[in-house]
Every structure is written in C-alpha cells, then in structure tokens.
Write an enzyme that holds these catalytic residues in place. Structure first.
Site, PDB file in Angstrom:
ATOM      1  N   HIS A  44       0.829  -1.210   0.000  1.00  0.00           N
ATOM      2  CA  HIS A  44       0.000   0.000   0.000  1.00  0.00           C
ATOM      3  C   HIS A  44       0.865   1.262   0.000  1.00  0.00           C
ATOM      4  O   HIS A  44       1.886   1.334   0.671  1.00  0.00           O
ATOM      5  CB  HIS A  44      -0.886   0.040   1.243  1.00  0.00           C
ATOM      6  CG  HIS A  44      -2.045  -0.896   1.214  1.00  0.00           C
ATOM      7  ND1 HIS A  44      -1.906  -2.260   1.361  1.00  0.00           N
ATOM      8  CD2 HIS A  44      -3.362  -0.655   1.066  1.00  0.00           C
ATOM      9  CE1 HIS A  44      -3.100  -2.820   1.312  1.00  0.00           C
ATOM     10  NE2 HIS A  44      -4.004  -1.879   1.124  1.00  0.00           N
ATOM     11  N   ASN A  75       8.260  -4.729   2.736  1.00  0.00           N
ATOM     12  CA  ASN A  75       6.878  -4.393   3.091  1.00  0.00           C
ATOM     13  C   ASN A  75       6.624  -4.620   4.582  1.00  0.00           C
ATOM     14  O   ASN A  75       5.999  -3.793   5.256  1.00  0.00           O
ATOM     15  CB  ASN A  75       5.916  -5.242   2.252  1.00  0.00           C
ATOM     16  CG  ASN A  75       4.481  -4.750   2.318  1.00  0.00           C
ATOM     17  OD1 ASN A  75       4.152  -3.815   3.019  1.00  0.00           O
ATOM     18  ND2 ASN A  75       3.609  -5.412   1.562  1.00  0.00           N
TER      19      ASN A  75
END
Length: 202
Positions: A44, A75
């Site tokens: 994201h 991430n």
C-alpha cells in the site's frame, strides 16, 4: 492525504479483503492477478491502517492504483516501521499532510504480470505539519530492499525527493508562499522523534 489524531482515535473498521482494479486509470489498471507467483507482495502507498476510520476509505486503499510491488522483507520491515511512526507523529501533532509513492531511477526496472507492472527502485514519503502559521516537514527515501539500517538514515528533504522524481509536490499546498523554499530545504529529526522500539521489532 491528510492524517489526523481524530481519525486515528475512531474505532477501526474491518480490514478490506479484496484488491480491485481501478478503471479510472486511463493508462490501464493493474490487476490482482498481475502479482500472482511474481515473488512480490501488494504494498500500500496510503496504508490501510491510516484509513481504518471509514469503510469507504478502507475500501479505496485496496484499489490497485494505490498498490506497488514490494518484496516481503521490505513491506513487513522498514516500510511498515515508517508507516507506524507516521501514525505516531499524526497522533502527537494532531494533523499531517502526507504524500507517498514509488521512485524509478531508470528504465531498467523489473515488470510483473500481463500488465507489466513496474517494480520500484525505492519509495518516498513526504510529511508536512502545519502548526498555526508555522510549517515543519520531513521526507524519507527508502531503497526497495531488505534493510537493517535505522530509519533516521533515510530521512531527507522535500527538495531531494522532488529532484529524484521530477515532481513539484508542494506548489499548491503553499500557493507560491515564501515558506515553500524554506520548508523544502531542511528537516529537523528532533521534531520527528523515531520510536526505537519499532526498529527493534523490525
């Protein structure tokens, strides 16, 4: 986007489960299937954790236009740590203006899936705190790789990010005011205290 203490205090909605193509992207949207067996996670840009105050906001973070390929150790490591610190700062400063996205240094980057989704070389975050008529800002440029480097080592100026991306991020924000040049050229790590426990958990 704007992240506020008030939005962080709201009871979190359930995390969205489905990633959706964004058909408003005229140059073609990525699809969930582009990431299948690619070796990359769906990272994201505007974190779901920042948008958990509303079902609609949460769903919109799962548009593929808000997603970039990220290796899992990045991430779940340094990028997650940065996102968590951003929420800490928003909570302590009441309101932050945030810009985040990928950086591609040349045309040799990897591509995945049928839609040839580009794998970034690095990622940036720009944070601006407006306190009355005073501005404080900081930016981070984080290489897209597993990292054991302390987060503070990635701190930089808005000017540096604009030079790397060839984007003027703050023109509309400052409206041509003289504050822009001053704020973009400096940062003060003392104003943005980094939670060392989050580094230990990385």
């Amino acid at each position: 986007y704007v992240l506020t203490k008030a939005s962080l205090k709201v009871k979190n909605v359930k995390r969205e489960r489905y990633f959706k193509a964004d058909y408003s992207v005229k140059t073609r949207s990525a699809f969930f299937r582009d990431y299948k067996n690619s070796g990359y996670t769906k990272g994201h840009m505007a974190p779901a954790g920042d948008m958990a105050f509303s079902k609609q906001a949460m769903k919109e973070t799962f548009f593929m236009s808000n997603i970039c390929p990220q290796i899992r150790p990045f991430n779940n490591g340094v990028w997650k740590e940065l996102e968590e610190n951003v929420r800490d700062w928003a909570y302590s400063k009441d309101e932050l203006y945030i810009t985040t996205g990928p950086i591609y240094y040349d045309n040799q980057f990897d591509k995945i899936g049928q839609n040839r989704v580009g794998v970034p070389d690095a990622f940036y975050k720009i944070l601006i705190d407006k306190n009355n008529n005073k501005y404080d800002a900081i930016a981070f440029v984080v290489p897209h790789q597993k990292s054991n480097v302390p987060l503070r080592e990635y701190a930089t100026t808005i000017d540096e990010v604009e030079e790397l991306t060839n984007i003027d991020f703050t023109y509309r924000f400052f409206g041509g005011k003289s504050d822009e040049n001053i704020v973009e050229k400096e940062y003060n790590l003392g104003y943005w205290p980094i939670n060392e426990n989050r580094y230990k958990q990385r």
